[in-house]
Write a protein that holds these residues in place. Structure first.
Motif, mmCIF file in Angstrom:
data_model
loop_
_atom_site.group_PDB
_atom_site.id
_atom_site.type_symbol
_atom_site.label_atom_id
_atom_site.label_comp_id
_atom_site.label_asym_id
_atom_site.label_seq_id
_atom_site.Cartn_x
_atom_site.Cartn_y
_atom_site.Cartn_z
ATOM 1 N N ALA A 1 0.813 -1.221 0.000
ATOM 2 C CA ALA A 1 0.000 0.000 0.000
ATOM 3 C C ALA A 1 0.840 1.261 0.000
ATOM 4 O O ALA A 1 0.308 2.359 -0.154
ATOM 5 C CB ALA A 1 -0.922 0.004 1.218
ATOM 6 N N SER A 2 2.147 1.148 0.165
ATOM 7 C CA SER A 2 3.007 2.326 0.207
ATOM 8 C C SER A 2 3.661 2.568 -1.146
ATOM 9 O O SER A 2 3.862 1.637 -1.948
ATOM 10 C CB SER A 2 4.081 2.176 1.288
ATOM 11 O OG SER A 2 5.012 1.170 0.928
ATOM 12 N N ARG A 3 3.987 3.833 -1.382
ATOM 13 C CA ARG A 3 4.697 4.235 -2.594
ATOM 14 C C ARG A 3 6.045 4.788 -2.151
ATOM 15 O O ARG A 3 6.105 5.750 -1.367
ATOM 16 C CB ARG A 3 3.903 5.313 -3.354
ATOM 17 C CG ARG A 3 2.449 4.889 -3.644
ATOM 18 C CD ARG A 3 2.398 3.748 -4.649
ATOM 19 N NE ARG A 3 1.043 3.280 -4.937
ATOM 20 C CZ ARG A 3 0.530 2.157 -4.452
ATOM 21 N NH1 ARG A 3 1.261 1.402 -3.621
ATOM 22 N NH2 ARG A 3 -0.680 1.771 -4.766
ATOM 23 N N VAL A 4 7.123 4.180 -2.627
ATOM 24 C CA VAL A 4 8.465 4.505 -2.152
ATOM 25 C C VAL A 4 9.167 5.386 -3.186
ATOM 26 O O VAL A 4 9.276 5.022 -4.356
ATOM 27 C CB VAL A 4 9.294 3.234 -1.891
ATOM 28 C CG1 VAL A 4 10.687 3.605 -1.392
ATOM 29 C CG2 VAL A 4 8.585 2.339 -0.885
ATOM 30 N N VAL A 5 9.640 6.545 -2.742
ATOM 31 C CA VAL A 5 10.368 7.484 -3.597
ATOM 32 C C VAL A 5 11.847 7.398 -3.243
ATOM 33 O O VAL A 5 12.229 7.606 -2.083
ATOM 34 C CB VAL A 5 9.855 8.919 -3.377
ATOM 35 C CG1 VAL A 5 10.702 9.919 -4.161
ATOM 36 C CG2 VAL A 5 8.382 9.024 -3.781
ATOM 37 N N ARG A 6 12.676 7.055 -4.229
ATOM 38 C CA ARG A 6 14.110 6.891 -3.986
ATOM 39 C C ARG A 6 14.895 8.102 -4.490
ATOM 40 O O ARG A 6 14.598 8.655 -5.546
ATOM 41 C CB ARG A 6 14.636 5.627 -4.665
ATOM 42 C CG ARG A 6 14.024 4.358 -4.115
ATOM 43 C CD ARG A 6 15.024 3.221 -4.008
ATOM 44 N NE ARG A 6 14.456 2.108 -3.224
ATOM 45 C CZ ARG A 6 14.629 1.952 -1.942
ATOM 46 N NH1 ARG A 6 15.361 2.832 -1.270
ATOM 47 N NH2 ARG A 6 14.087 0.921 -1.306
ATOM 48 N N PHE A 7 15.915 8.490 -3.699
ATOM 49 C CA PHE A 7 16.762 9.624 -4.035
ATOM 50 C C PHE A 7 18.082 9.154 -4.640
ATOM 51 O O PHE A 7 18.456 7.978 -4.532
ATOM 52 C CB PHE A 7 17.033 10.465 -2.784
ATOM 53 C CG PHE A 7 15.797 11.034 -2.152
ATOM 54 C CD1 PHE A 7 14.931 11.832 -2.876
ATOM 55 C CD2 PHE A 7 15.484 10.764 -0.820
ATOM 56 C CE1 PHE A 7 13.793 12.361 -2.299
ATOM 57 C CE2 PHE A 7 14.347 11.284 -0.230
ATOM 58 C CZ PHE A 7 13.496 12.085 -0.969
ATOM 59 N N SER A 8 18.788 10.093 -5.240
ATOM 60 C CA SER A 8 20.038 9.771 -5.935
ATOM 61 C C SER A 8 21.127 9.267 -4.998
ATOM 62 O O SER A 8 22.048 8.575 -5.436
ATOM 63 C CB SER A 8 20.547 10.999 -6.701
ATOM 64 O OG SER A 8 20.737 12.097 -5.820
ATOM 65 N N ASP A 9 21.041 9.601 -3.699
ATOM 66 C CA ASP A 9 22.061 9.139 -2.756
ATOM 67 C C ASP A 9 21.730 7.775 -2.160
ATOM 68 O O ASP A 9 22.427 7.288 -1.266
ATOM 69 C CB ASP A 9 22.263 10.159 -1.633
ATOM 70 C CG ASP A 9 21.008 10.358 -0.784
ATOM 71 O OD1 ASP A 9 19.954 9.749 -1.113
ATOM 72 O OD2 ASP A 9 21.062 11.115 0.203
ATOM 73 N N GLY A 10 20.652 7.131 -2.639
ATOM 74 C CA GLY A 10 20.278 5.820 -2.160
ATOM 75 C C GLY A 10 19.244 5.825 -1.061
ATOM 76 O O GLY A 10 18.669 4.771 -0.743
ATOM 77 N N SER A 11 18.988 6.961 -0.422
ATOM 78 C CA SER A 11 17.976 7.032 0.623
ATOM 79 C C SER A 11 16.585 7.065 -0.003
ATOM 80 O O SER A 11 16.433 7.176 -1.223
ATOM 81 C CB SER A 11 18.200 8.265 1.493
ATOM 82 O OG SER A 11 18.073 9.449 0.728
ATOM 83 N N ALA A 12 15.563 6.950 0.841
ATOM 84 C CA ALA A 12 14.201 6.890 0.327
ATOM 85 C C ALA A 12 13.222 7.445 1.340
ATOM 86 O O ALA A 12 13.525 7.586 2.535
ATOM 87 C CB ALA A 12 13.841 5.446 -0.025
ATOM 88 N N VAL A 13 12.038 7.762 0.864
ATOM 89 C CA VAL A 13 10.930 8.169 1.711
ATOM 90 C C VAL A 13 9.676 7.528 1.137
ATOM 91 O O VAL A 13 9.565 7.347 -0.087
ATOM 92 C CB VAL A 13 10.800 9.710 1.764
ATOM 93 C CG1 VAL A 13 10.418 10.277 0.408
ATOM 94 C CG2 VAL A 13 9.798 10.141 2.815
ATOM 95 N N ALA A 14 8.753 7.129 1.988
ATOM 96 C CA ALA A 14 7.552 6.435 1.539
ATOM 97 C C ALA A 14 6.305 7.222 1.917
ATOM 98 O O ALA A 14 6.329 8.078 2.815
ATOM 99 C CB ALA A 14 7.491 5.033 2.141
ATOM 100 N N ALA A 15 5.198 6.916 1.224
ATOM 101 C CA ALA A 15 3.941 7.623 1.483
ATOM 102 C C ALA A 15 2.778 6.780 1.014
ATOM 103 O O ALA A 15 2.927 5.817 0.248
ATOM 104 C CB ALA A 15 3.937 8.962 0.765
ATOM 105 N N HIS A 16 1.583 7.152 1.487
ATOM 106 C CA HIS A 16 0.368 6.511 0.997
ATOM 107 C C HIS A 16 0.100 6.896 -0.461
ATOM 108 O O HIS A 16 -0.422 6.095 -1.235
ATOM 109 C CB HIS A 16 -0.829 6.939 1.850
ATOM 110 C CG HIS A 16 -0.813 6.385 3.241
ATOM 111 N ND1 HIS A 16 -0.804 5.031 3.517
ATOM 112 C CD2 HIS A 16 -0.815 7.006 4.449
ATOM 113 C CE1 HIS A 16 -0.797 4.844 4.821
ATOM 114 N NE2 HIS A 16 -0.795 6.021 5.425
ATOM 115 N N SER A 17 0.420 8.136 -0.820
ATOM 116 C CA SER A 17 0.140 8.615 -2.176
ATOM 117 C C SER A 17 1.245 9.556 -2.639
ATOM 118 O O SER A 17 1.977 10.135 -1.823
ATOM 119 C CB SER A 17 -1.219 9.329 -2.224
ATOM 120 O OG SER A 17 -1.242 10.425 -1.325
ATOM 121 N N VAL A 18 1.352 9.703 -3.953
ATOM 122 C CA VAL A 18 2.396 10.526 -4.562
ATOM 123 C C VAL A 18 1.771 11.384 -5.657
ATOM 124 O O VAL A 18 0.908 10.909 -6.412
ATOM 125 C CB VAL A 18 3.517 9.650 -5.170
ATOM 126 C CG1 VAL A 18 4.503 10.510 -5.963
ATOM 127 C CG2 VAL A 18 4.245 8.874 -4.080
#
Length: 558
Positions: A320-337
């Motif tokens: 159910a989560s949408r994961v947004v990945r950054f160029s440095d390898g880290s990420a943040v997740a959310a219900h919606s994007v």
């Protein structure tokens, strides 16, 4: 009677093109405030702006600016709009006739006008002084200590120096520019122990020295947020243009935990516009920087986080989560994007243009470089609104502005109101059926070769300034394999995904995609990155708000 101001002799500035009125205003101001304040008088908007810039350089405080509305070349509202950028904390008063009351009321929103006074203001004891007393008291109640600024030492023809200045300006970070060839620039280089080394040198307000800093390092050191405060949100907005800012404002105001991620600076291409005149509610126009600053502050007021200089490289679906990945390898997740990535300027495909980018060739940098163009011949490539707005803005100081248009006329690509302004400007020349065949210069732009697309004739012209506005390409390559796009890279949504009456491949929900929803449930698109979007600021803001409404609907049904 007015109490004494600071020992630095705080300024009250008045500007009126009528010498008699100008002297009368200054006389009345000196009579009441001359013992405590320095009264500065100007007889045109341009000379008043020069006076304000000189005061700014010397660190002199300005408490109140009184401007007449009806002035030729630059009326009082236009003057106050530019003065706002120099002394945003100064109180602003418009002096106007009864017939211009509506314009004064409009100015309350446009330039944050504090008060307007009707002429005549006699007797000043009843109509002028009480207003000024209140404004001065309000000005003194706020903190006017000098703002610590970032110092940038670089070379005019250094591409990275230009990029750093543009980054700071677009992110509303106060900075002061020093040429490496000037005495003060050399002194700063010597003090930092970097004389003769790479440029630019950036000295942060806390005294740290940065050599050729990358955007993320620069953002962190000047106080911009680059790291999310948590690893999960209700809504992640990718892109800080009008669509993204609109989504952040409405998302946060609706109670969603919202974070906006921007790879460079909020505002997008609209944020670089010198003047947007067809946006609802601003009849006299508004600069992209002002509109962006207000939207950013509005989003922050409702609790949205804004991350700068973070490049997004991937989008993943994890239950159910949408994961947004950054160029440095880290990420943040959310219900919606919400994807509001916008577009980037298309590159001009001609010899030496790439090598000279930032060294005389610029993409959308008219605002940052305008001051250095004074008295020069400037060339602009493009025939759409962004090119027209840049031409109008640069024509105020450049010796000449030459608009190079590939098509036979401007009518197919530029708004009518801009075409009228271009036609009326004595310093703007429109060269239709014209393209740039090559740029010339060893370390900086010196000449360009122009070609007539009808006759094939070429011409070599001297110039140090070439601004390019030749359309845009979507910033969506990083979505390959996740989100469906059309042949040009624009993102498909809603009805475009179900044109054959069937849901897109992999769609598992009982309902079809919402109007702004992609083939990934819970992932929406707003603004220029969407296929067949209107490519206008107002529609982008509207789509940002609409995407939040649809995200709410998605979350309620999940």
């Amino acid at each position: 009677m007015e109490q004494a101001a600071s020992p630095a002799r705080t300024v009250i500035l008045t500007v009126d093109d009528d010498p008699g009125v100008s002297r009368a205003v200054a006389r009345d101001l000196r009579r009441r405030y001359g013992a405590s304040y320095r009264i500065v008088r100007a007889e045109s908007g341009a000379s008043a702006l020069d006076a304000l810039r000189e005061l700014k350089l010397r660190g002199g405080p300005v408490a109140v600016i009184v401007a007449d509305y009806r002035m030729p070349e630059m009326n009082g509202i236009e003057f106050l709009e530019q003065a706002l950028d120099i002394y945003p904390e100064a109180r602003r008063v418009l002096l106007t006739a009864y017939a211009d009351t509506n314009a004064a009321i409009d100015a309350i929103n446009l330039v944050d006008l504090d008060h307007y006074l009707l002429k005549p203001w006699e007797p000043p004891e009843e109509k002028l002084y009480p207003v000024l007393d209140d404004l001065l008291q309000a000005w003194r109640a706020t903190d006017h200590r000098a703002v610590a600024v970032t110092k940038v030492v670089g070379h005019r023809w250094s591409a990275r120096s230009s990029a750093v200045r543009d980054f700071l300006a677009r992110n509303q970070v106060p900075y002061r520019w020093y040429s490496s060839e000037d005495p003060e620039g050399r002194r700063l280089l010597c003090a930092a122990g970097e004389e003769g080394l790479r440029l630019p040198l950036v000295i942060t307000p806390d005294g740290a020295s940065l050599i050729e800093p990358e955007d993320r390092e620069l953002a962190t050191r000047v106080g911009l947020a680059t790291t999310p405060t948590t690893d999960f949100y209700d809504l992640v907005v990718i892109g800080g243009g009008p669509a993204g800012l609109g989504a952040a404002v409405y998302g946060a105001s609706e109670g969603l935990r919202t974070v906006l991620v921007e790879r460079s600076a909020t505002g997008g291409q609209a944020g670089q516009s010198s003047r947007i005149e067809n946006y609802l509610g601003f009849p006299d126009g508004v600069s992209g920087a002002q509109l962006t600053d207000r939207a950013r502050r509005q989003a922050a007021k409702f609790g949205a986080e804004i991350l700068t200089a973070r490049e997004v490289t991937g989008l993943e679906v994890n239950g159910a989560s949408r994961v947004v990945r950054f160029s440095d390898g880290s990420a943040v997740a959310a219900h919606s994007v919400i994807l509001a990535t916008g577009v980037s300027y298309r590159q001009l495909d001609a010899p030496r243009v790439t090598e000279l980018t930032g060294c005389g060739v610029f993409y959308g940098s008219a605002l940052t470089e305008a001051a250095a163009c004074q008295g020069h011949d400037v060339y602009i490539v493009g025939g759409a609104n962004s090119a027209g707005q840049a031409a109008i803005y640069l024509s105020r100081s450049a010796k000449s502005v030459n608009l190079l248009v590939r098509k036979p006329s401007l009518s197919t690509s530029m708004s009518h109101y801009l075409i009228q302004q271009v036609d009326e400007s004595p310093t703007i020349s429109v060269r239709t059926n014209s393209v740039v065949d090559a740029a010339h210069g060893a370390h900086q732009l010196e000449q360009i070769t122009l070609r007539d697309t009808v006759t094939g004739d070429t011409e070599l012209v001297d110039t140090q300034w070439l601004f390019v506005f030749i359309g845009a390409a979507p910033l969506t390559d990083w979505l390959e394999g996740t989100v469906l796009r059309d042949s040009r890279g624009f993102i498909l949504t809603g009805p475009d995904l179900t044109a054959d009456g069937r849901p897109p491949a992999g769609w598992e929900l009982d309902r079809p995609p919402y109007h702004l929803e992609t083939n990934v449930p819970g992932v929406f698109v707003a603004g220029d990155a969407r296929a067949e979007s209107a490519k206008r600021v107002a529609s982008a803001v509207g789509e940002g708000a609409m995407a939040v409404m649809l995200a709410h609907r998605y979350l309620e049904q999940s």
